[in-house]
Design a protein around this motif. Structure first.
Motif, mmCIF file in Angstrom:
data_model
loop_
_atom_site.group_PDB
_atom_site.id
_atom_site.type_symbol
_atom_site.label_atom_id
_atom_site.label_comp_id
_atom_site.label_asym_id
_atom_site.label_seq_id
_atom_site.Cartn_x
_atom_site.Cartn_y
_atom_site.Cartn_z
ATOM 1 N N TYR A 142 -4.788 -4.630 -7.913
ATOM 2 C CA TYR A 142 -4.130 -3.706 -7.847
ATOM 3 C C TYR A 142 -2.673 -4.986 -7.208
ATOM 4 O O TYR A 142 -1.545 -5.302 -7.267
ATOM 5 C CB TYR A 142 -4.280 -3.197 -6.531
ATOM 6 C CG TYR A 142 -2.493 -1.958 -5.868
ATOM 7 C CD1 TYR A 142 -1.953 -1.731 -6.677
ATOM 8 C CD2 TYR A 142 -1.886 -2.451 -4.710
ATOM 9 C CE1 TYR A 142 -0.682 -0.585 -5.897
ATOM 10 C CE2 TYR A 142 -0.851 -1.732 -4.486
ATOM 11 C CZ TYR A 142 -0.961 -1.107 -5.138
ATOM 12 O OH TYR A 142 0.840 -0.349 -4.390
ATOM 13 N N VAL A 143 -3.357 -5.637 -6.114
ATOM 14 C CA VAL A 143 -2.353 -6.849 -5.881
ATOM 15 C C VAL A 143 -1.907 -7.776 -6.173
ATOM 16 O O VAL A 143 -1.121 -8.717 -6.632
ATOM 17 C CB VAL A 143 -2.834 -7.809 -4.186
ATOM 18 C CG1 VAL A 143 -2.182 -9.013 -4.295
ATOM 19 C CG2 VAL A 143 -3.240 -6.756 -3.306
ATOM 20 N N LEU B 55 -8.367 2.743 -7.103
ATOM 21 C CA LEU B 55 -7.105 1.015 -6.890
ATOM 22 C C LEU B 55 -8.549 0.134 -6.094
ATOM 23 O O LEU B 55 -8.890 0.470 -5.378
ATOM 24 C CB LEU B 55 -6.606 0.967 -6.783
ATOM 25 C CG LEU B 55 -5.102 2.523 -7.497
ATOM 26 C CD1 LEU B 55 -3.368 2.406 -6.987
ATOM 27 C CD2 LEU B 55 -5.217 2.422 -8.546
ATOM 28 N N ASN B 56 -8.311 -1.179 -7.222
ATOM 29 C CA ASN B 56 -9.063 -2.124 -6.554
ATOM 30 C C ASN B 56 -8.004 -2.508 -6.154
ATOM 31 O O ASN B 56 -7.042 -3.127 -6.996
ATOM 32 C CB ASN B 56 -9.787 -2.562 -8.221
ATOM 33 C CG ASN B 56 -10.153 -3.897 -7.739
ATOM 34 O OD1 ASN B 56 -9.991 -4.970 -6.959
ATOM 35 N ND2 ASN B 56 -12.130 -4.216 -8.068
ATOM 36 N N PHE C 111 -12.278 -1.811 -1.454
ATOM 37 C CA PHE C 111 -12.680 -3.299 -1.643
ATOM 38 C C PHE C 111 -14.438 -3.212 -2.152
ATOM 39 O O PHE C 111 -15.231 -2.515 -1.656
ATOM 40 C CB PHE C 111 -12.499 -3.984 -0.230
ATOM 41 C CG PHE C 111 -11.148 -4.063 0.015
ATOM 42 C CD1 PHE C 111 -10.412 -5.473 0.031
ATOM 43 C CD2 PHE C 111 -10.350 -3.381 0.648
ATOM 44 C CE1 PHE C 111 -9.143 -5.574 0.150
ATOM 45 C CE2 PHE C 111 -9.361 -3.192 1.359
ATOM 46 C CZ PHE C 111 -8.905 -4.788 0.832
ATOM 47 N N GLU C 112 -14.659 -3.857 -3.523
ATOM 48 C CA GLU C 112 -15.812 -3.755 -3.481
ATOM 49 C C GLU C 112 -16.857 -4.897 -2.943
ATOM 50 O O GLU C 112 -17.742 -5.195 -3.251
ATOM 51 C CB GLU C 112 -15.895 -5.001 -5.293
ATOM 52 C CG GLU C 112 -14.681 -3.308 -6.225
ATOM 53 C CD GLU C 112 -14.612 -3.663 -7.592
ATOM 54 O OE1 GLU C 112 -15.064 -5.209 -8.174
ATOM 55 O OE2 GLU C 112 -14.613 -2.989 -8.524
ATOM 56 N N ARG D 252 0.730 -1.270 0.305
ATOM 57 C CA ARG D 252 -0.017 -0.018 -0.235
ATOM 58 C C ARG D 252 1.070 1.399 -0.287
ATOM 59 O O ARG D 252 0.649 2.338 -0.177
ATOM 60 C CB ARG D 252 -1.130 0.502 0.975
ATOM 61 C CG ARG D 252 -1.795 1.218 0.926
ATOM 62 C CD ARG D 252 -2.726 0.930 2.073
ATOM 63 N NE ARG D 252 -3.582 -0.243 2.462
ATOM 64 C CZ ARG D 252 -3.553 -0.724 3.461
ATOM 65 N NH1 ARG D 252 -2.622 -0.543 4.919
ATOM 66 N NH2 ARG D 252 -4.604 -1.962 3.769
ATOM 67 N N ALA D 253 2.037 1.572 0.368
ATOM 68 C CA ALA D 253 2.791 2.477 0.447
ATOM 69 C C ALA D 253 3.328 3.085 -0.487
ATOM 70 O O ALA D 253 3.095 4.527 -0.487
ATOM 71 C CB ALA D 253 4.858 1.534 0.509
ATOM 72 N N PRO D 254 3.125 2.697 -1.461
ATOM 73 C CA PRO D 254 2.621 3.624 -3.342
ATOM 74 C C PRO D 254 1.709 4.267 -3.751
ATOM 75 O O PRO D 254 1.383 5.164 -3.650
ATOM 76 C CB PRO D 254 3.153 2.875 -4.413
ATOM 77 C CG PRO D 254 4.348 1.666 -4.213
ATOM 78 C CD PRO D 254 3.415 1.206 -2.392
ATOM 79 N N VAL D 255 1.056 3.728 -2.838
ATOM 80 C CA VAL D 255 -0.898 4.387 -3.014
ATOM 81 C C VAL D 255 -0.858 4.770 -2.147
ATOM 82 O O VAL D 255 -0.932 6.195 -2.419
ATOM 83 C CB VAL D 255 -1.611 3.676 -2.767
ATOM 84 C CG1 VAL D 255 -3.393 3.883 -2.954
ATOM 85 C CG2 VAL D 255 -1.516 2.305 -3.879
ATOM 86 N N GLU D 256 -0.484 5.298 -1.255
ATOM 87 C CA GLU D 256 0.272 6.154 0.172
ATOM 88 C C GLU D 256 0.943 7.508 -0.121
ATOM 89 O O GLU D 256 0.514 9.060 -0.111
ATOM 90 C CB GLU D 256 -0.105 5.685 1.834
ATOM 91 C CG GLU D 256 -0.864 4.568 2.351
ATOM 92 C CD GLU D 256 -0.161 4.119 3.152
ATOM 93 O OE1 GLU D 256 0.966 4.324 3.790
ATOM 94 O OE2 GLU D 256 -0.947 3.111 4.092
ATOM 95 N N GLU D 257 1.774 7.352 -0.690
ATOM 96 C CA GLU D 257 2.479 8.232 -1.684
ATOM 97 C C GLU D 257 1.983 8.779 -2.914
ATOM 98 O O GLU D 257 2.248 10.644 -2.465
ATOM 99 C CB GLU D 257 3.382 7.811 -1.885
ATOM 100 C CG GLU D 257 4.934 8.281 -2.786
ATOM 101 C CD GLU D 257 5.866 8.288 -2.992
ATOM 102 O OE1 GLU D 257 6.749 9.161 -3.760
ATOM 103 O OE2 GLU D 257 6.168 6.849 -2.862
ATOM 104 N N LEU D 258 1.332 8.393 -3.537
ATOM 105 C CA LEU D 258 0.122 9.124 -4.451
ATOM 106 C C LEU D 258 -0.965 9.824 -3.643
ATOM 107 O O LEU D 258 -1.082 11.096 -4.018
ATOM 108 C CB LEU D 258 -0.500 8.111 -5.303
ATOM 109 C CG LEU D 258 0.248 7.650 -6.488
ATOM 110 C CD1 LEU D 258 -0.944 6.371 -7.225
ATOM 111 C CD2 LEU D 258 1.055 8.599 -7.081
ATOM 112 N N ALA D 259 -0.667 9.582 -2.512
ATOM 113 C CA ALA D 259 -1.831 10.241 -1.543
ATOM 114 C C ALA D 259 -1.617 11.886 -0.889
ATOM 115 O O ALA D 259 -2.777 12.556 -0.445
ATOM 116 C CB ALA D 259 -2.844 8.711 -0.697
ATOM 117 N N LEU D 260 -0.849 12.103 -1.265
ATOM 118 C CA LEU D 260 0.129 12.596 -0.537
ATOM 119 C C LEU D 260 -0.438 14.087 -1.968
ATOM 120 O O LEU D 260 -0.109 15.154 -1.407
ATOM 121 C CB LEU D 260 1.560 12.558 -0.474
ATOM 122 C CG LEU D 260 1.967 11.665 0.398
ATOM 123 C CD1 LEU D 260 3.347 11.945 0.844
ATOM 124 C CD2 LEU D 260 1.278 12.161 2.147
#
Length: 265
Positions: A161-162, A156-157, A69-70, A53-61
């Motif tokens: 993503y995983v 992201l789904n 989760f669907e 999840r770290a790259p997604v959290e970086e994008l969130a900045l």
């Protein structure tokens, strides 16, 4: 014939029942190691998901970005998938060893030496390749997500993503092992360095196709980052086989030492 006896049976003498017992014994050991690895992966699934999840959290900045989760069971299914993926990697030294241990009784002493050398190199190479995949995937996520505007949201789904990360990691793990397979085939006399070198164009096409298949949406950046280490390791395999074949040719040209004989009066 007991299992231990079957494992030491001479080449070509083990009956079918002995092969089946040996395969079952090896498969049980591999399955147990896989289950242990899955249990370890399930225990560490939250920590592994935090790394993913770290790259997604970086994008969130810089924009709105999150994993989604669907379904109600989506988070649990994702943890199971991470556990299975981790189990395969963690248990790879055991199931690779069992696989090659099952194959070696039917080989000659020279062939066993090369297969044991390959099996000793395959597991660390696979793990190293997977670690390389973990190293490059955050950069891939950042670059690919950067094509959208800062005003856009990146939702992201989580399952997709995983899967994206798993494909990259497994692809790089396999890519690191394939050159060792080529070297082993060369040492066994199945694949010559000349044939390997002359087929480099076909190998480049195969690497490109493999990279396209394992990368989601076959984007150019993902393909390049997967294909580059594969091409580099292929070149290293060609160089090693060249050295091996030259040494073998020199040994073949060297006349054997004459045996000492005694002369009687």
């Amino acid at each position: 014939m007991t299992t231990a006896t079957a494992a030491r049976a001479p080449r070509g003498t083990m009956p079918l029942a002995g092969h089946m017992r040996e395969a079952r014994r090896r498969a049980i050991r591999a399955a147990v190691s896989l289950l242990v690895g899955i249990a370890i992966g399930f225990t560490l699934s939250d920590q592994i998901l935090d790394i993913l999840r770290a790259p997604v959290e970086e994008l969130a900045l810089s924009r709105q970005a999150s994993l989604n989760f669907e379904t109600v069971t989506g988070a649990f299914d994702l943890e199971l998938r991470i556990a299975l993926f981790t189990g395969v990697i963690v248990s790879s030294p055991v199931w690779l060893r069992e696989l090659f241990a099952y194959l070696t009784p039917g080989l000659t002493r020279r062939e066993k030496k090369y297969v044991y050398g390959f099996s000793a190199a395959a597991a660390p190479l696979f793990v190293a390749g997977c670690m390389f995949g973990f190293t490059i995937f955050p950069r891939m996520v950042s670059v690919l997500a950067g094509f959208s505007s800062d005003e856009d949201s990146t939702i992201l789904n989580a399952s997709y993503y995983v899967d994206f990360v798993m494909k990259i990691v497994l692809a790089t793990g396999i890519a690191f092992v394939l050159p060792a397979v080529l070297v082993m085939l060369n040492c066994l006399g199945i694949l010559s360095a000349h044939r390997l070198r002359s087929s480099w164009r076909l190998s480049v096409v195969a690497i490109a196709l493999f990279s396209a298949l394992v990368t989601p949406a076959a984007d150019v950046l993902s393909m390049f980052l997967v294909a580059l280490p594969m091409a580099t390791l292929f070149g290293a395999a060609v160089a090693i086989t060249e050295v091996h074949d030259r040494r073998a040719a020199r040994r073949a040209l060297t006349p054997p030492k004459p045996e000492l004989t005694s002369c009687s009066a």
